[in-house]
Write an enzyme that holds these catalytic residues in place. Sequence first.
Site, PDB file in Angstrom:
ATOM      1  N   ASP A  97       9.932  39.308  70.177  1.00  0.00           N
ATOM      2  CA  ASP A  97      10.038  40.592  69.515  1.00  0.00           C
ATOM      3  C   ASP A  97      10.470  41.532  70.639  1.00  0.00           C
ATOM      4  O   ASP A  97       9.665  41.946  71.474  1.00  0.00           O
ATOM      5  CB  ASP A  97       8.695  41.014  68.913  1.00  0.00           C
ATOM      6  N   ARG A 100      -4.422  53.081  65.079  1.00  0.00           N
ATOM      7  CA  ARG A 100      -4.099  51.671  65.338  1.00  0.00           C
ATOM      8  C   ARG A 100      -5.414  50.936  65.512  1.00  0.00           C
ATOM      9  O   ARG A 100      -5.824  50.576  66.607  1.00  0.00           O
ATOM     10  CB  ARG A 100      -3.233  51.503  66.591  1.00  0.00           C
ATOM     11  N   LYS A 113      13.761  51.679  68.733  1.00  0.00           N
ATOM     12  CA  LYS A 113      13.023  51.928  69.974  1.00  0.00           C
ATOM     13  C   LYS A 113      13.980  51.784  71.166  1.00  0.00           C
ATOM     14  O   LYS A 113      14.687  52.718  71.502  1.00  0.00           O
ATOM     15  CB  LYS A 113      11.833  50.958  70.104  1.00  0.00           C
ATOM     16  N   TYR A 170      34.419  47.494  55.069  1.00  0.00           N
ATOM     17  CA  TYR A 170      33.327  46.687  54.506  1.00  0.00           C
ATOM     18  C   TYR A 170      33.053  45.456  55.355  1.00  0.00           C
ATOM     19  O   TYR A 170      31.909  45.016  55.470  1.00  0.00           O
ATOM     20  CB  TYR A 170      33.658  46.270  53.065  1.00  0.00           C
ATOM     21  N   PHE A 188       1.486  42.090  65.272  1.00  0.00           N
ATOM     22  CA  PHE A 188       2.004  43.402  64.914  1.00  0.00           C
ATOM     23  C   PHE A 188       2.081  43.456  63.394  1.00  0.00           C
ATOM     24  O   PHE A 188       2.387  42.452  62.748  1.00  0.00           O
ATOM     25  CB  PHE A 188       3.360  43.715  65.552  1.00  0.00           C
ATOM     26  N   THR A 189       1.827  44.640  62.854  1.00  0.00           N
ATOM     27  CA  THR A 189       1.656  44.804  61.402  1.00  0.00           C
ATOM     28  C   THR A 189       2.794  44.181  60.575  1.00  0.00           C
ATOM     29  O   THR A 189       2.562  43.283  59.772  1.00  0.00           O
ATOM     30  CB  THR A 189       1.534  46.299  61.064  1.00  0.00           C
ATOM     31  N   PHE A 246      -2.027  50.939  56.018  1.00  0.00           N
ATOM     32  CA  PHE A 246      -2.147  52.136  56.853  1.00  0.00           C
ATOM     33  C   PHE A 246      -1.092  53.191  56.531  1.00  0.00           C
ATOM     34  O   PHE A 246      -1.312  54.370  56.744  1.00  0.00           O
ATOM     35  CB  PHE A 246      -2.064  51.752  58.346  1.00  0.00           C
TER      36      PHE A 246
HETATM   37  N1  PM9 Z   1       6.959  49.806  65.089  1.00  0.00           N
HETATM   38  C1  PM9 Z   1       5.744  51.784  65.456  1.00  0.00           C
HETATM   39  O1  PM9 Z   1       5.511  52.948  65.138  1.00  0.00           O
HETATM   40  C2  PM9 Z   1       7.105  51.572  63.356  1.00  0.00           C
HETATM   41  C3  PM9 Z   1       6.522  50.978  62.155  1.00  0.00           C
HETATM   42  S1  PM9 Z   1       4.836  50.552  62.150  1.00  0.00           S
HETATM   43  C4  PM9 Z   1       4.062  52.004  62.070  1.00  0.00           C
HETATM   44  O2  PM9 Z   1       5.283  51.252  66.482  1.00  0.00           O
HETATM   45  C5  PM9 Z   1       7.230  46.002  66.876  1.00  0.00           C
HETATM   46  C6  PM9 Z   1       6.580  45.651  68.163  1.00  0.00           C
HETATM   47  C7  PM9 Z   1       7.215  47.297  66.406  1.00  0.00           C
HETATM   48  C8  PM9 Z   1       7.824  47.603  65.152  1.00  0.00           C
HETATM   49  C9  PM9 Z   1       7.744  48.877  64.588  1.00  0.00           C
HETATM   50  C10 PM9 Z   1       8.480  46.556  64.454  1.00  0.00           C
HETATM   51  C11 PM9 Z   1       9.148  46.800  63.136  1.00  0.00           C
HETATM   52  C12 PM9 Z   1       8.463  45.293  64.968  1.00  0.00           C
HETATM   53  N2  PM9 Z   1       7.844  45.051  66.163  1.00  0.00           N
HETATM   54  O3  PM9 Z   1       9.943  49.652  62.112  1.00  0.00           O
HETATM   55  O4  PM9 Z   1      11.011  47.784  60.965  1.00  0.00           O
HETATM   56  O5  PM9 Z   1       6.594  48.227  67.126  1.00  0.00           O
HETATM   57  O6  PM9 Z   1      12.217  48.921  62.780  1.00  0.00           O
HETATM   58  O7  PM9 Z   1      10.312  47.516  63.326  1.00  0.00           O
HETATM   59  C13 PM9 Z   1       6.647  50.985  64.647  1.00  0.00           C
HETATM   60  P1  PM9 Z   1      10.887  48.536  62.229  1.00  0.00           P
END
Ligand code: PM9
Length: 458
Positions: A216, A383, A259, A73, A125-126, A449
Amino acid sequence: MERKYVAEPYKIKVVEPIAVTTQEQREKFIRDAGYNTFLLNSEEVYIDLLTDSGTTAMSDNQWAGMMQGDESYAGSKNFHNLQKAVKDLYGFKHTVPTHQGRGAENLLSQIMIQEGDVIPGNMYFTTTRAHQELNGATFRDVIIDEAHDSTYDHPFKGNVDLEKFQALIDEVGADYIPYICLAVTVNLAGGQPVSMENMKAVSNVSKKHNIKVMFDATRCVENAYFIKEREEGYADKTIAEILHEMMSYADGCTMSGKKDTLVNIGGFLALNDDELYQKATELVVVYEGMPSYGGMAGRDMEAMARGMYEAVDYNYIHHRVSQCQYLGDRLEEAGVPIVKPVGGHAVFLDAKKFYDHIPQDEFPAQTLAAQIYLESGVRSMERGIVSAGRDDDGNHYYPELELVRLTIPRRVYTYAHMDVVADSIIDLYNERAGVEGLKMVYESPVLRFFTARFEPLE
Ligand code: PM9
């Protein structure tokens, strides 16, 4: 002999069969999914280019690491390995593991933002903007203008416009800007990198005004590769050296490990400042878990630590970017409008140009993503206006870029798959006349989206 498109630097040990469907089946599947590719089941998809997020094929070394997961843990040895990888490769003192990137964005936004603050960034970014807004901040875009023009070929289209940044500081006052969020690379601009020179300049301006720089870092290895290829003075440096220098211009970063750390789940917030780290540990126990695992299992932290070292191998990243370039070149040679230059994780189609007869509020990119699926079973992602959401008055944001993203998972598909994708999109482009847009029949208030539903226009 140097090849134009480098071959895969791996051989395949495990295979996963993929579905081949008929046009008739796909018509039903996309209708049931409300013409939103997010709502398709993966078994209905032939080649899945929805995202490069969490879709990576892990290496045998990472899978071996999974077996060494220490699921205690607290104080798991895998956490120490992850912390060491972050320190070695990125240089940050503290690591707070989170379940994925937005978990880190949540922590960062909560510990740094006060109601009424302004957060500058190189394009929104979203999920990043959603967390900033949920914590009472307003996002302001300070990316160079060229980033909003899909046809403009610029080696570092992700750069911050320093004049815009300075003008914002003069307008709102540095006290209302706790940090600038610098995405390396910029996803929604097409996977475009930021130059080292620009990072350094942003850091200098920020220091002068006591503003922190938060990266980021989601696709930071791809950014490092472009610096090696395109920026003077970096051709002979290793990817790891470049990455380390990049991070030296930041006070911390959020990371979606799904990623560029080559795993299927996980993320972290990395910080240098002891006080901020203290605050982050106080919050992480509320939202994620103990500071030594956050939102991750021990085995996942081990796979991430190993993936971080693999990602800085030149052969890996050279092939990754080459595969994207190959798909982009095939489309461009056939006259299909794409965002230029091709970025590090995807090829983006310019839907405004592809379907120039469909107005933006009839969702040309959403329509194109649905058409690509219907034509070939290839899944892509909108997008554009749907991703951009609505402003405080409830009006759509109308982004300059109305794009469809063909996102390439890491180490998953071959050049033959890229040919299938290119051929089907070229066919669609040649038959684009007369295709009609969509109407939105359901949307959620935040990040619409993901779950929005559409119907064909009557
Ligand atoms: N990116 C992508 O497909 C997955 C979710 S949005 C459809 O590109 C950036 C630059 C990203 C990103 C996720 C996140 C969030 C932050 N910054 O999905 O929560 O491209 O791990 O990361 C997506 P998480």
